[in-house]
Design an enzyme around this catalytic site. Structure first.
Site, PDB file in Angstrom:
ATOM      1  N   ILE A 237       0.824  -1.076   0.085  1.00  0.00           N
ATOM      2  CA  ILE A 237      -0.121   0.120   0.130  1.00  0.00           C
ATOM      3  C   ILE A 237       0.765   1.266  -0.209  1.00  0.00           C
ATOM      4  O   ILE A 237       2.007   1.513   0.540  1.00  0.00           O
ATOM      5  CB  ILE A 237      -1.016   0.045   1.073  1.00  0.00           C
ATOM      6  CG1 ILE A 237       0.013  -0.123   2.562  1.00  0.00           C
ATOM      7  CG2 ILE A 237      -1.886  -1.247   1.061  1.00  0.00           C
ATOM      8  CD1 ILE A 237      -1.254   0.160   3.595  1.00  0.00           C
TER       9      ILE A 237
ATOM     10  N   VAL B 236      11.301  -5.853   0.420  1.00  0.00           N
ATOM     11  CA  VAL B 236       9.997  -6.477   0.698  1.00  0.00           C
ATOM     12  C   VAL B 236       8.861  -6.745  -0.446  1.00  0.00           C
ATOM     13  O   VAL B 236       8.631  -7.926  -0.599  1.00  0.00           O
ATOM     14  CB  VAL B 236       9.522  -5.717   2.070  1.00  0.00           C
ATOM     15  CG1 VAL B 236       8.263  -6.595   2.296  1.00  0.00           C
ATOM     16  CG2 VAL B 236      10.409  -5.469   3.171  1.00  0.00           C
TER      17      VAL B 236
ATOM     18  N   GLU C  78      -4.255  -1.242  -8.440  1.00  0.00           N
ATOM     19  CA  GLU C  78      -4.759   0.271  -8.728  1.00  0.00           C
ATOM     20  C   GLU C  78      -3.654   1.156  -8.735  1.00  0.00           C
ATOM     21  O   GLU C  78      -2.830   1.688  -7.792  1.00  0.00           O
ATOM     22  CB  GLU C  78      -5.447   0.621  -7.129  1.00  0.00           C
ATOM     23  CG  GLU C  78      -6.199   2.003  -7.617  1.00  0.00           C
ATOM     24  CD  GLU C  78      -6.435   2.774  -6.149  1.00  0.00           C
ATOM     25  OE1 GLU C  78      -6.884   3.814  -6.103  1.00  0.00           O
ATOM     26  OE2 GLU C  78      -6.873   1.862  -5.050  1.00  0.00           O
TER      27      GLU C  78
ATOM     28  N   GLU D 193       0.700  12.077 -14.540  1.00  0.00           N
ATOM     29  CA  GLU D 193       0.431  12.302 -13.151  1.00  0.00           C
ATOM     30  C   GLU D 193       1.190  13.264 -12.356  1.00  0.00           C
ATOM     31  O   GLU D 193       2.366  12.602 -12.257  1.00  0.00           O
ATOM     32  CB  GLU D 193      -0.191  10.812 -12.651  1.00  0.00           C
ATOM     33  CG  GLU D 193      -0.561  11.044 -10.846  1.00  0.00           C
ATOM     34  CD  GLU D 193      -0.891   9.639 -10.273  1.00  0.00           C
ATOM     35  OE1 GLU D 193      -1.660   9.326  -9.992  1.00  0.00           O
ATOM     36  OE2 GLU D 193       0.210   8.767 -10.818  1.00  0.00           O
TER      37      GLU D 193
END
EC number: 1.5.1.6
Length: 869
Positions: free
Chosen positions: A571, A633, A673, A771
């Site tokens: 995330i 990770v 996403e 972006e």
């Protein structure tokens, strides 16, 4: 056919029942004498059906058949003998008597492992394949011709019990009945056993199951599991015979913490750790044993070796005494040969078998739903007194896992003391990273260090995945009733609500979020998300499907929705807790376990979440949190063969890299996403005051990870992202766009960037295509009649995350929302997300959905089952 069944146990009982279902006539059942006053299950079943039952203690004496025994057998007039799980020596006068002879079930792939301990030796030798054989019986040496064989994979941690229950029992019953069917149809083969590969090993008994410590860890593991549960591998420890159960091969790191235990003959002392007893082979590698049994029959968890027997008995309340008497009656109904159940009555010494254990566990569940037992609990508390004490402690909540130990970093802020875990969370424990490596997490509002956080290494990822895999495949979570799983997630949401101010404060100092926004959105929506998906746990279901097949056309096809297994979640830093909740809640509701990597710069709410998950009662290994870099990770999670799903929110560049890694590793399922370039179309007829108000609120930090694949830590990351924003704005100015306001870093402590607006932006410009991932808005005009042209411009991007339209014309609103190529379209509003509404993008904004019922599909697999009847 007329069949004589010669055998015993539940296996013999099931074969007997299936043969009767197939229409065969059972002319006699020959089984063992009653033990401790209890009839064998095969005898019980046959007597219930009125079939003649014979319980001969033996068939021959000094190698000679007993004439009266043979005569009673012959009087039955069998045409075939079926020997399922037969432990007696049957004379050849009986074997050869029927017209079709005799067939016998053997739990190995003959000719390998002839003899009575075939399953044991399959495991002791570390065979990769196991199975069973139905062969034409001979003189007891298992050398007769083969009729039928079926094989299975032998899993690394299989025991005699697991491989028997998983394959040898259910498939063995079917195979034995199939063999009889072939005989009845005249199609049964007689394949001579080859000499090549033939083995015959001794019968495993307690006296020859002693452990030879001069072996590798894998050999020791195979010896222990090959004798588990019968007869039990043992060694002398502290002057007494100790039997070892529940062996698994583990990484040497499992021995890092614990108390040494001297074991005579071992290459080095064992270690009594929280997970169990760590043992060492002569190759320096390790195995873990979970349970130990002493000479007096008492079994304990290996982790309790030095503390066993230290806890005092609890005094029962009146209600608990009533429960104890109920259970005494249950024991009495199972142990029918015992005149009275005393506190000292031993369940197993009184004749109880494995099926009685299953029954006892179910009876406890019926009478005390809050006391969920496993079979191992009965084995480790086999006297009535110990059993009741264990049940009462469970009901009181006193017999839970050891207290969670958290090394908090405390900080007084926002009129409260916040307590922040800062270590990795693996298998229900907060632990240091390999090599005690750490990094500093920074408060972006003032640039100061908050605390040192453990920095996960590859070995830590492997440990976390192994813990998640065990929790899914072997642990309580995988067996848990969906409704109980939902209750735990509700409890977790309640705990998050109790700590919402603390969570919001941690989120504010770690991610720079405004406290009120963190309280309402970051934390508030996270709580709502867990409550929403908690409600889904017992509503996940498949469907029945009409199918058209060639005759016969009596078919039933249905689908099952099943959890995937170990899921990795990665995330970003902009909404740390909310992004965790969006993915993790659906993942857990579906029944999976999770290893989550928070963004390296914002790990603290994820670690606080781990603490709350443990306190809510989620079993060990279900949730694992690994702060660390994407290069280490994230990459290892993408590559790991035991991870079956990866959910990622971040940049398109990293999303593409993750897809490649997931494909190469094991074609794991992926949901992404990614970046966005979200168009908002404002028509002149809209409520302009509302549109301006909404536009002023919507340009908040969106999804991404400023770390990219860097391994830098601390303030450098924040500065690197600010530098990217400055470069973005400079590119806009250089290309001719008009900078109305902003475009620079705020000159004060911390990491702030001014809200920025560009006008006169052309579609080909860099700032119109890429972006920004920052508070940058670009404005471009269009003529109100050019609806299709503005749609073409809006869709002329490789992104497709979100979009919006403001207009009073309902027809135009519906037309534009249909034509916009984005996963989410907002009409006369923007960024109005809800836990019940799916969110996710198209094109290079990724695929898959968070939130809503559709999010569950990202963490489920569909299995189709077709039955012909």
């Amino acid at each position: 056919m007329k069949i004589a069944v010669i055998g015993q146990s539940l296996f013999g009982q099931e074969v007997y029942k299936e043969l009767r279902k197939d229409g065969h006539i059972i002319v006699g059942v020959f089984t063992i004498p009653d033990k401790d006053g209890k009839a064998d299950p095969l005898a019980t079943e046959a007597e219930k059906d009125g079939v003649a039952v014979f319980k001969f203690p033996r068939w021959r004496v000094k190698g000679e058949a007993i004439a009266e025994v043979v005569a009673q057998y012959e009087a039955c007039g069998a045409e075939l003998n079926v020997l399922p799980f037969c432990s007696q020596f049957i004379p050849m006068e009986v074997i050869d008597r029927p017209r079709h002879g005799s067939v016998i079930y053997h739990p190995s792939l003959l000719p390998r492992h002839r003899g009575a301990s075939a399953i044991n030796w399959t495991l002791i030798h570390g065979d990769k394949k196991g199975g069973f054989t139905v062969f034409w019986a001979d003189d007891g040496l298992d050398t007769g011709p083969i009729l039928l064989q079926r094989e299975c994979d032998v899993e690394r941690d299989d025991t005699v019990n697991t491989i028997y229950k998983r394959f040898l029992f259910p498939e063995g019953v079917k195979g034995t009945v199939d063999a009889v069917r072939l005989i009845a149809e005249g199609k049964a083969p007689r394949i001579s056993q080859p000499l090549e590969g033939a083995t015959y090993e001794c019968i495993q008994k307690k006296d020859n199951a002693k452990i030879d410590w001069n072996r590798s860890a894998e050999d020791l593991h195979n010896w222990i599991r090959g004798n588990d549960k019968v007869p039990g591998a043992w060694a002398e420890v502290d002057g007494q015979k100790v039997t070892f159960y529940g062996s698994t091969l583990v990484d040497a790191g499992s021995a890092a913490h614990g108390r040494p235990l001297e074991i005579p003959g071992a290459s080095r002392p064992g270690v009594v750790a929280k997970a169990g007893l760590v043992l060492f082979g002569n190759d320096g590698k390790t195995l873990l044993v979970k349970n130990l049994q002493f000479e007096d029959g008492k079994m304990i968890a290996a982790a309790q070796y030095f503390s066993s027997g230290s806890s005092a008995a609890v005094e029962l309340t009146e209600e608990e005494n009533s429960f104890a008497e109920e259970m005494r009656a249950v024991w009495q109904s199972i142990l029918t040969n015992v005149s009275r159940i005393e506190d000292s009555t031993d369940f197993f010494k009184s004749g109880a078998a494995s099926m009685d254990v299953v029954r006892l566990v179910e009876e406890v569940k019926l009478r005390a739903g809050g006391c969920q037992l496993q079979n191992e609990d009965v084995y480790m508390n086999c006297t009535f007194r110990d059993f009741i004490q264990m049940c009462v402690r469970r009901l009181r909540g006193e017999d839970e896992e050891e207290e969670l130990v958290v090394d908090y970093v405390e900080q007084n802020t926002n009129n409260m003391t916040i307590k922040m875990p800062h270590q990795l969370f693996i298998n229900g424990e907060f632990v240091d990273a390999e090599g005690r490596k750490t990094y500093k997490t920074i408060n972006p509002t003032d640039g100061t260090a908050i605390c040192d956080v453990s920095l996960a290494q590859i070995s830590d990822v492997d440990k976390a995945v192994a813990a998640a895999k065990e929790a899914f495949e072997e642990g309580e979570w995988g067996r848990m009733n969906p409704r109980d799983r939902g209750r735990l997630l509700y409890k977790l949401a309640d705990l998050m609500e109790e700590h919402q101010e603390e969570l919001a404060t941690i989120e504010a100092i770690d991610s720079g979020a405004v406290y009120t926004l963190a309280l309402k959105t970051h934390v508030g929506m996270s709580i709502q998300t867990f409550r929403y998906f908690a409600g889904w746990c017992d509503k996940i279901q498949g469907s029945t499907i009409p199918i058209n097949q060639a005759r016969p056309n009596r078919n039933l096809t249905f689908t099952k929705k099943e959890p995937i297994g170990v899921c990795a979640i990665v995330i970003p830093w902009n909404y740390p807790l909310m992004m965790l909740a969006w993915k993790t809640a659906a993942c857990l509701a579906a029944g999976n376990t999770v290893v989550l990597k928070p963004a390296q710069v914002t790990p603290l709410t994820a670690l606080k979440f781990a603490e709350l998950a443990a306190r809510a009662g989620l079993p060990k290994g279900v949730v694992n949190i690994l702060p660390g870099s994407g290069a280490v990770v994230g990459q290892r999670l993408s590559d790991h063969p035991d991870v079956r799903k990866l959910g990622f929110t971040g940049s398109t560049e990293i999303g593409k890299h993750i897809m490649r890694s997931c494909a190469v590793s094991n074609v794991k399922k992926v949901s992404l996403e990614l970046g966005g370039k979200s168009p908002l179309i404002i028509f002149a007829d809209c409520d302009m005051d509302k549109a301006v108000r909404v536009v002023g609120e919507i340009k908040k930090m969106k999804i991404g990870d400023p770390l990219d694949r860097s391994t830098n830590h601390g303030p450098q990351n924040h500065k690197a992202h600010l530098d990217k924003l400055l470069e973005f704005c400079q590119a806009g100015v250089q290309e001719g766009a008009t900078l109305i306001c902003g475009g620079k870093q705020v000159q004060r402590p911390g990491f702030f960037f001014e809200p920025t607006v560009f006008t006169d932006v052309q579609d080909h410009m860099y700032i119109a295509i890429e972006e920004s991932f920052g508070p940058v808005m670009i404005l471009s005009k269009f003529k109100s009649g050019e609806v299709d042209e503005v749609l073409r411009r809006a869709n002329a991007t490789e992104y497709g995350l979100a979009s919006g339209v403001f207009t009073q014309d309902i027809s135009r609103a519906l037309y534009v929302s249909e034509k916009l190529n984005a996963g989410t379209v907002f009409v006369n509003t923007y960024n109005k997300t809800d836990v019940a509404s799916p969110f996710g993008g198209f094109k290079q904004s990724g695929f898959g959905k968070d939130l809503g019922q559709e999010a569950l599909n990202e963490y489920l697999k569909t299995k189709a089952v077709t039955i012909e009847y």
